[in-house]
Design a protein around this motif. Structure first.
Motif, PDB file in Angstrom:
ATOM      1  N   ARG A 145       0.841  -1.179   0.000  1.00 17.07           N
ATOM      2  CA  ARG A 145       0.000   0.000   0.000  1.00 17.07           C
ATOM      3  C   ARG A 145       0.891   1.249   0.000  1.00 17.07           C
ATOM      4  NH1 ARG A 145      -5.253  -2.061   1.009  1.00 17.07           N
ATOM      5  NH2 ARG A 145      -6.103   0.062   1.084  1.00 17.07           N
ATOM      6  N   VAL A 146       0.263   2.410  -0.201  1.00 21.14           N
ATOM      7  CA  VAL A 146       1.038   3.634  -0.348  1.00 21.14           C
ATOM      8  C   VAL A 146       1.913   3.895   0.874  1.00 21.14           C
ATOM      9  CG1 VAL A 146       0.903   6.145  -0.556  1.00 21.14           C
ATOM     10  CG2 VAL A 146      -0.572   4.715  -1.961  1.00 21.14           C
ATOM     11  N   HIS A 147       1.366   3.703   2.083  1.00 16.85           N
ATOM     12  CA  HIS A 147       2.169   3.982   3.279  1.00 16.85           C
ATOM     13  C   HIS A 147       3.363   3.049   3.390  1.00 16.85           C
ATOM     14  CE1 HIS A 147      -1.508   1.691   4.738  1.00 16.85           C
ATOM     15  NE2 HIS A 147      -0.544   0.813   4.958  1.00 16.85           N
ATOM     16  N   ASP A 148       3.254   1.843   2.824  1.00 13.02           N
ATOM     17  CA  ASP A 148       4.412   0.952   2.801  1.00 13.02           C
ATOM     18  C   ASP A 148       5.497   1.509   1.880  1.00 13.02           C
ATOM     19  OD1 ASP A 148       3.129  -1.007   4.461  1.00 13.02           O
ATOM     20  OD2 ASP A 148       2.015  -1.683   2.690  1.00 13.02           O
ATOM     21  N   ILE A 149       5.049   2.042   0.739  1.00 11.59           N
ATOM     22  CA  ILE A 149       5.999   2.613  -0.221  1.00 11.59           C
ATOM     23  C   ILE A 149       6.700   3.831   0.379  1.00 11.59           C
ATOM     24  CG2 ILE A 149       6.169   3.821  -2.432  1.00 11.59           C
ATOM     25  CD1 ILE A 149       3.856   2.032  -3.398  1.00 11.59           C
ATOM     26  N   GLN A 150       5.947   4.685   1.054  1.00 16.95           N
ATOM     27  CA  GLN A 150       6.541   5.893   1.619  1.00 16.95           C
ATOM     28  C   GLN A 150       7.462   5.584   2.790  1.00 16.95           C
ATOM     29  OE1 GLN A 150       6.765   8.813   0.545  1.00 16.95           O
ATOM     30  NE2 GLN A 150       4.981   9.423  -0.644  1.00 16.95           N
ATOM     31  N   GLY A 151       7.101   4.621   3.625  1.00 14.25           N
ATOM     32  CA  GLY A 151       7.960   4.236   4.726  1.00 14.25           C
ATOM     33  C   GLY A 151       8.111   5.303   5.787  1.00 14.25           C
ATOM     34  N   THR A 152       9.051   5.097   6.699  1.00 10.77           N
ATOM     35  CA  THR A 152       9.216   5.969   7.851  1.00 10.77           C
ATOM     36  C   THR A 152      10.477   6.834   7.771  1.00 10.77           C
ATOM     37  OG1 THR A 152      10.321   4.177   9.042  1.00 10.77           O
ATOM     38  CG2 THR A 152       7.940   4.411   9.370  1.00 10.77           C
ATOM     39  N   THR A 153      11.148   6.806   6.612  1.00 13.67           N
ATOM     40  CA  THR A 153      12.251   7.733   6.359  1.00 13.67           C
ATOM     41  C   THR A 153      11.948   8.460   5.061  1.00 13.67           C
ATOM     42  OG1 THR A 153      13.636   6.262   5.030  1.00 13.67           O
ATOM     43  CG2 THR A 153      13.820   6.056   7.433  1.00 13.67           C
ATOM     44  N   ALA A 192      26.052  12.389  10.581  1.00 15.20           N
ATOM     45  CA  ALA A 192      27.449  12.630  10.228  1.00 15.20           C
ATOM     46  C   ALA A 192      28.028  11.467   9.435  1.00 15.20           C
ATOM     47  CB  ALA A 192      28.274  12.873  11.493  1.00 15.20           C
ATOM     48  N   ALA A 193      27.586  10.259   9.740  1.00 10.99           N
ATOM     49  CA  ALA A 193      28.099   9.086   9.041  1.00 10.99           C
ATOM     50  C   ALA A 193      27.612   9.023   7.602  1.00 10.99           C
ATOM     51  CB  ALA A 193      27.693   7.807   9.784  1.00 10.99           C
ATOM     52  N   ALA A 194      26.575   9.816   7.281  1.00 13.19           N
ATOM     53  CA  ALA A 194      26.021   9.857   5.920  1.00 13.19           C
ATOM     54  C   ALA A 194      26.292  11.201   5.269  1.00 13.19           C
ATOM     55  CB  ALA A 194      24.532   9.555   5.957  1.00 13.19           C
ATOM     56  N   GLY A 195      27.377  11.839   5.658  1.00 12.90           N
ATOM     57  CA  GLY A 195      27.740  13.121   5.062  1.00 12.90           C
ATOM     58  C   GLY A 195      26.814  14.259   5.430  1.00 12.90           C
ATOM     59  N   GLY A 196      26.107  14.148   6.555  1.00 11.94           N
ATOM     60  CA  GLY A 196      25.186  15.196   6.971  1.00 11.94           C
ATOM     61  C   GLY A 196      23.789  15.043   6.409  1.00 11.94           C
ATOM     62  N   SER A 197      23.493  13.914   5.765  1.00  3.16           N
ATOM     63  CA  SER A 197      22.177  13.702   5.169  1.00  3.16           C
ATOM     64  C   SER A 197      21.150  13.324   6.228  1.00  3.16           C
ATOM     65  CB  SER A 197      22.251  12.599   4.114  1.00  3.16           C
ATOM     66  OG  SER A 197      20.955  12.272   3.648  1.00  3.16           O
ATOM     67  N   ILE A 198      19.914  13.770   6.015  1.00  2.00           N
ATOM     68  CA  ILE A 198      18.804  13.372   6.880  1.00  2.00           C
ATOM     69  C   ILE A 198      17.965  12.269   6.236  1.00  2.00           C
ATOM     70  CG2 ILE A 198      18.666  15.594   8.060  1.00  2.00           C
ATOM     71  CD1 ILE A 198      16.359  16.385   6.243  1.00  2.00           C
ATOM     72  N   ASP A 199      18.379  11.798   5.055  1.00  3.24           N
ATOM     73  CA  ASP A 199      17.580  10.824   4.311  1.00  3.24           C
ATOM     74  C   ASP A 199      17.251   9.578   5.109  1.00  3.24           C
ATOM     75  OD1 ASP A 199      17.213  12.264   2.022  1.00  3.24           O
ATOM     76  OD2 ASP A 199      18.841  11.331   0.910  1.00  3.24           O
ATOM     77  N   GLY A 200      18.230   9.045   5.819  1.00  2.00           N
ATOM     78  CA  GLY A 200      18.038   7.767   6.485  1.00  2.00           C
ATOM     79  C   GLY A 200      17.496   7.857   7.888  1.00  2.00           C
ATOM     80  N   LEU A 201      17.287   9.083   8.392  1.00  2.02           N
ATOM     81  CA  LEU A 201      16.792   9.240   9.754  1.00  2.02           C
ATOM     82  C   LEU A 201      15.303   8.936   9.823  1.00  2.02           C
ATOM     83  CD1 LEU A 201      18.556  12.607  10.737  1.00  2.02           C
ATOM     84  CD2 LEU A 201      19.375  10.266  11.095  1.00  2.02           C
ATOM     85  N   ALA A 202      14.901   8.281  10.892  1.00  3.92           N
ATOM     86  CA  ALA A 202      13.480   8.024  11.107  1.00  3.92           C
ATOM     87  C   ALA A 202      12.747   9.351  11.271  1.00  3.92           C
ATOM     88  CB  ALA A 202      13.283   7.150  12.335  1.00  3.92           C
ATOM     89  N   LEU A 203      11.625   9.498  10.559  1.00  2.71           N
ATOM     90  CA  LEU A 203      10.860  10.738  10.624  1.00  2.71           C
ATOM     91  C   LEU A 203      10.245  10.926  12.006  1.00  2.71           C
ATOM     92  CD1 LEU A 203       8.993  10.609   7.186  1.00  2.71           C
ATOM     93  CD2 LEU A 203      11.035  11.939   7.758  1.00  2.71           C
TER      94      LEU A 203
END
Length: 608
Positions: A36-44, A165-176
């Motif tokens: 479903r859509v919420h599965d595709i969007q995920g929590t990050t 910091a381990a991802a170059g300062g990215s917030i992509d992988g952080l849990a929302l």
């Protein structure tokens, strides 16, 4: 959408599958059933299904986009899960006019992609999309899921988490954490039907039929209805860009302080020109706030009035000369000295080697006389062709206008486009070796950028040194909604080097004559709290006089819902210590949809 907007939107979004450079993550293709859509969007910010094929994803069509290169529709699951971090909406990229209608219930089979508007090098966040879709109709005429209301109570007070910091300062992988951070809250609604109500306009309608509102009426409000940007950590969480899915001809022409009364409703998108954007299928009704252009006070007989005004690529073909003249004469009250930025050569953007700007300047001077102002004289130095940045072929430069009935220019031969002006001591007083002259024009700090113009003036027997600046622009800096937090401000490197040279030149003057009247002014392209401003100010050699205003009145420019300082007038200790000066940021442009420049002029009045 008309061609101009279409061109811009085409740059905003193109087929994600055709732009490998824009892909955030691509895993090995796999088949995913019962998603479903919420599965595709995920929590990050990155879908756990990125690069995978998903089958028969159900939802209701909430809106369609039929223009530009980003054709497609938004799909929303009417049966949400109980996780506030997972969005229930997603954009389905069709690449051609979608064959669905609002209210259709459909299932979609396709590939999940993370598309980065502007490309990966932009630092922008990505948009989760379903691409290469196969669409199956289930039913028509269904109710669209009720919009999520975005208001001052729902948007958190903190703007963003710090990047990993381990991802170059990215917030992509952080849990929302949508209840803690505004960027996480908006991300948790990406692609969903949302609504704002009775929202105040905080950036006027621009030429691309977009504006900004705030859903937080009291957040850093300015007296004229905007929202002020006062530090790198006060990004203003209530700002939201508004576009329309309808005709641009019907888009409201709003000024700051106006209101979109009633409901503005549509899907929440993300684009490279401002980040999270409500793309409205229903627009509120424009209610005027009655904003009027300001007029400054006239200088007294014993006061010297010095102004800076960025006239935005002015060349003889422009239709704004009379308006600029009226602004200088009436709104600025005919300052004694006006430092103009972005004066182009006599044939504007035509790149044929022309560098002379006498037609441009004299056309403005004549318009000022026609508007009832003084017959200004002027001084400038032509740049080397195509070496000072700006619009290609335009050869922008700074120009001094001055009223010879009130102030004299001290001409001293020797200044040209490549020779550095210096400071000498004559009878115990500082003098410029050339007037006008350019500050360190050969230094690499000025590569592809405007060189400062220094001039020596005389007013009522007193010498005043004026340095006109137009520092390196912020072009290329990552935006406030960047995936990297804090965003990288790469343009600062050159601007800091430039500020160092300007400060050093002021030091040279003050070393010779401690009580010299020195003014460094212009489009500094940076904030009054920035390191650029601190470098210009040095150890007290200069002080940014806009800081004499109440904080809520400190702005000269309006960008993406944030009113901010870019134009400054900095003064030497003798002027500041006298405590006999007044400063005015004259708001005639930045807040208005019919602006003639994107900058507000600044005026300093003092007694040398």
């Amino acid at each position: 959408m008309p061609s101009r907007s279409s061109a811009r939107l085409a740059a905003l979004t193109v087929a994600a599958v055709c732009s490998a450079a824009s892909a955030v993550v691509v895993t090995s293709p796999a088949h995913a059933d019962s998603v479903r859509v919420h599965d595709i969007q995920g929590t990050t910010r990155i879908s756990p299904f990125a690069g995978q094929k998903v089958t028969d994803v159900p939802g209701i069509v909430t809106a369609t986009r039929t223009y530009g290169s980003s054709k497609g529709f938004w799909l929303q699951d009417p049966t949400p899960d109980d996780n506030p971090a997972t969005s229930e909406g997603v954009f389905v990229f069709t690449g051609s006019t979608p064959k669905v209608a609002v209210g259709d219930s459909v299932t979609v089979t396709g590939t999940v992609s993370e598309y980065v508007p502007g490309g990966a090098s932009s630092g922008n966040q990505s948009v989760t999309e379903i691409t290469k879709p196969a669409i199956t109709a289930v039913s028509t005429g269904n109710a669209v899921p009720a919009p999520v209301v975005i208001d001052e109570h729902s948007v958190p007070g903190q703007y963003t988490p710090a990047g990993d910091a381990a991802a170059g300062g990215s917030i992509d992988g952080l849990a929302l954490e949508p209840s803690k951070y505004a960027l996480d809250y908006y991300e948790s609604l990406e692609g969903m039907n949302v609504q704002v109500a009775d929202a105040r306009v905080v950036t006027r309608t621009d030429p691309y039929s977009e504006l900004w509102v705030t859903v937080k009426p009291h957040e850093h409000r300015t007296p004229r209805g905007g929202t002020r940007y006062g530090s790198y950590t006060s990004q203003n969480t209530g700002r939201l860009q508004i576009q329309s899915l309808g005709s641009t001809a019907d888009f409201p022409k709003a000024n700051v302080g106006d209101t979109l009364a009633g409901a503005t409703t549509g899907p929440l998108d993300f684009n490279q020109f401002g980040g999270y954007t409500l793309v409205a299928s229903e627009l509120g009704t424009l209610k005027s706030g009655g904003l009027q252009r300001e007029t400054t006070k006239k200088q007294s007989r014993g006061e010297l009035a010095v102004a800076t005004y960025n006239v935005e690529n002015l060349d003889p073909s422009d239709a704004t000369f009379d308006q600029h003249a009226a602004a200088i004469v009436h709104n600025l009250q005919s300052p004694d000295i006006v430092s103009l930025e972005e004066i182009q050569d006599d044939n504007g953007a035509k790149d044929d080697g022309t560098v002379d700007a006498s037609q441009t300047v004299n056309k403005l001077i004549d318009a000022i006389v026609a508007a009832g102002g003084p017959k200004y004289d002027w001084r400038s130095i032509d740049p080397v062709n195509d070496q000072d940045g700006g619009e290609p072929g335009g050869n922008i430069r700074q120009v001094f206008l001055f009223n010879p009935q009130r102030v004299s220019f001290v001409d001293r031969a020797g200044g040209d486009s490549t020779t550095a002006v210096g400071v000498t001591k004559v009878h115990g007083k500082a003098q410029l070796t050339a007037s006008p002259g350019r500050v360190a024009p050969a230094d690499t700090a000025w590569a592809n950028s405007r060189k400062p113009l220094a001039g020596e003036f005389a007013f009522r027997g007193e010498t005043v040194f004026v340095i006109a600046n137009h520092l390196n622009s912020k072009g290329g800096d990552q935006g406030l909604t960047s995936r990297y937090q804090p965003p990288v401000r790469g343009s600062e490197v050159q601007r800091h080097a430039q500020a160092t040279l300007v400060n050093a030149f002021v030091k040279d003057i003050l070393h010779v004559q401690r009580n010299a009247n020195v003014i460094a002014l212009g489009d500094m392209n940076d904030f009054e709290f920035s390191d650029t401003a601190k470098i210009l100010e040095g150890q007290g050699e200069l002080w940014s006089a806009i800081k004499s205003l109440p904080r809520s009145e400190r702005y000269t420019y309006d960008y993406q819902g944030n009113q901010q300082v870019l134009d400054q007038i900095l003064i030497s200790p003798s002027i500041r210590r006298a405590d006999d000066f007044t400063y005015d940021s004259v708001h005639i442009n930045s807040e208005f949809n019919d602006q003639i420049s994107d900058h507000d002029p600044q005026v300093l009045r003092f007694r040398p």
